[in-house]
Design an enzyme around this catalytic site. Structure first.
Site, PDB file in Angstrom:
ATOM      1  N   HIS A 154      53.719  42.907 -10.293  1.00  0.00           N
ATOM      2  CA  HIS A 154      54.656  44.284  -9.042  1.00  0.00           C
ATOM      3  C   HIS A 154      53.392  45.891  -9.750  1.00  0.00           C
ATOM      4  O   HIS A 154      53.440  46.052  -7.904  1.00  0.00           O
ATOM      5  CB  HIS A 154      55.347  43.761  -9.237  1.00  0.00           C
ATOM      6  N   ASP A 368      49.718  29.443   6.486  1.00  0.00           N
ATOM      7  CA  ASP A 368      49.628  27.841   6.811  1.00  0.00           C
ATOM      8  C   ASP A 368      48.160  27.174   6.397  1.00  0.00           C
ATOM      9  O   ASP A 368      47.201  28.383   7.025  1.00  0.00           O
ATOM     10  CB  ASP A 368      49.495  27.542   7.928  1.00  0.00           C
TER      11      ASP A 368
END
Length: 428
Positions: A154, A368
């Site tokens: 993070h 994708d």
């Protein structure tokens, strides 16, 4: 619960040479939760023999790391002891595994929890220098489907930055060139403190929370995924007098959480949120800003006010959480310059409070890789009780998914009252 067997574990380095040296991190990077953010993407098999072939996935990752070269580095420290990214090109950890899970069963059973994270995301080290910054696991399911799990540090970036990386990686896997993607911007000095610090606000969200004697910070939790239809969202927004989708949804969750917890009416309840400041700064950050550009804000009320008032009241209180601009963000950066931003309190929140995070509008379902969009994407675990993520539902225009954690004893009642409120939104 099904099992997972690790097949390979290796390190993927950038496909080409990348810049070396230390990458300065802003105060917002240092103030972010020191740790990894694990997420999972579920993919249905499409019948192709090369579906998620490990070599193809690794090759595209190596090319994506050329543009996002800090992710191939290691967390480090400069000569003053300030945390930075050492751009070393050492690479990202890449694991392949197989599981006897079937995708439909997994999607029915999945909720963010330690068990799911341990199955589908590689183990990560202590999140301190000199740790790696990106861990990826491709798990092949018995049905032919795939789970892509990842853990990104993070301190390097927030959720929007992570989504940018995965969208770019996926586009490369589909055959696109790096020139076709929005280039990442690593100039964290855009969020540097001003020469003359000007702190205009109190910023209580970055200070230790005073705990009532009877408060409990829950490290154990129950989690759930709840779907809101487009019609329910529209009806809720109408009740909230034009509030944004995020504010309206969070207001309803806040009300239902307070009811489920059965807290005293006079108790204070605080709604925390993480607000993306990229477009709110003056001037705005570049579209490809890759770092932490979110700030913590909050609003408070008594439990009685939240529970007994129309949902529009909670939405108006939530407005204070989501309406901050450039002056607030700059004030926060200046405030953090005067404190130990690397060691801020990060333990959790009181049992009376709620933390809401918007993942709406991100490219989470654009990951994708050439074999179809993910059937599901979400966090692999929650950190403590009292979290809610608001996300776009996959393949359902206008529908939302809420990923929520609560104390185990409060979750059944929350499900009940939230379902009742959703049903009331469907009444014409």
């Amino acid at each position: 619960m099904a099992t997972v067997e690790v097949l390979t574990s290796e390190v993927v380095v950038p496909a080409e040479g990348t810049p070396a040296g230390g990458l300065w991190l802003s105060n917002l990077d240092l103030a972010a939760r020191r740790g990894y953010t694990p997420t999972v993407y579920f993919y249905r098999p499409n019948g192709e023999p090369g579906f998620f072939a490990a070599d193809a996935v690794k090759d595209s990752l190596a090319r994506a790391l050329v543009a996002f070269y800090p992710l191939a580095g290691r967390l480090g420290m400069d000569s003053t002891g300030r945390v930075q990214v050492d751009c070393t090109g050492e690479g990202a950890v890449f694991v392949t595994a197989r599981s006897d899970y079937v995708l439909d069963d997994l999607m029915n059973e999945f909720v963010p929890c330690n068990e799911m994270r341990d199955l589908f995301v590689p183990p990560t080290p202590a999140p301190n220098p000199p740790c790696a910054l990106l861990f990826v696991q491709v798990t092949y399911l018995r049905c032919g489907g795939v789970v892509l799990g990842q853990a990104m540090h993070h301190s390097v970036c927030d959720a929007r930055g992570a989504a940018h990386f995965f969208e770019t990686w996926a586009s490369i896997a589909r055959g696109a060139t790096l020139n076709a993607s929005v280039p990442p911007c690593f100039d964290h000095k855009l969020l540097a403190a001003r020469p003359t610090r000007t702190v205009l606000y109190d910023h209580p969200e970055y200070k230790p929370e005073p705990e009532p004697v009877d408060a409990v910070v829950a490290s154990t939790y129950a989690s759930a995924i709840v779907t809101m239809t487009k019609g329910q969202v529209s009806a809720l927004k109408a009740r909230c007098a034009g509030a944004s989708t995020f504010r309206a949804v969070v207001a309803l969750v806040w009300q239902c959480v307070c009811r489920a917890r059965a807290l005293p009416p006079e108790a204070e309840t605080r709604l925390y949120s993480m607000i993306d400041m990229r477009a709110r700064l003056d001037p705005p950050l570049p579209p490809g800003y890759f770092g932490n550009a979110v700030i913590r804000t909050s609003a408070s009320a008594t439990v009685g006010e939240v529970v007994s008032s129309p949902v529009g009241y909670a939405a108006r209180r939530a407005l204070a959480v989501t309406s901050q601009g450039d002056d607030y963000a700059r004030s926060l950066v200046d405030y953090l310059e005067g404190v130990d931003a690397m060691n801020l309190p990060r333990s959790g929140i009181s049992r009376a409070h709620l933390r809401a995070i918007s993942w709406m509008g991100m490219s989470l379902y654009k990951a994708d890789f050439g074999w179809g969009a993910p059937a599901f994407m979400g966090p692999a675990l929650m950190y403590y009780s009292g979290f809610v993520y608001v996300m776009n539902a996959p393949g359902k225009d206008g529908a939302l998914e809420l990923v929520l954690s609560l104390e185990p004893e409060s979750m059944p009642e929350f499900r009940k009252v939230f379902a009742e409120d959703l049903a009331s939104l469907e009444v014409v």
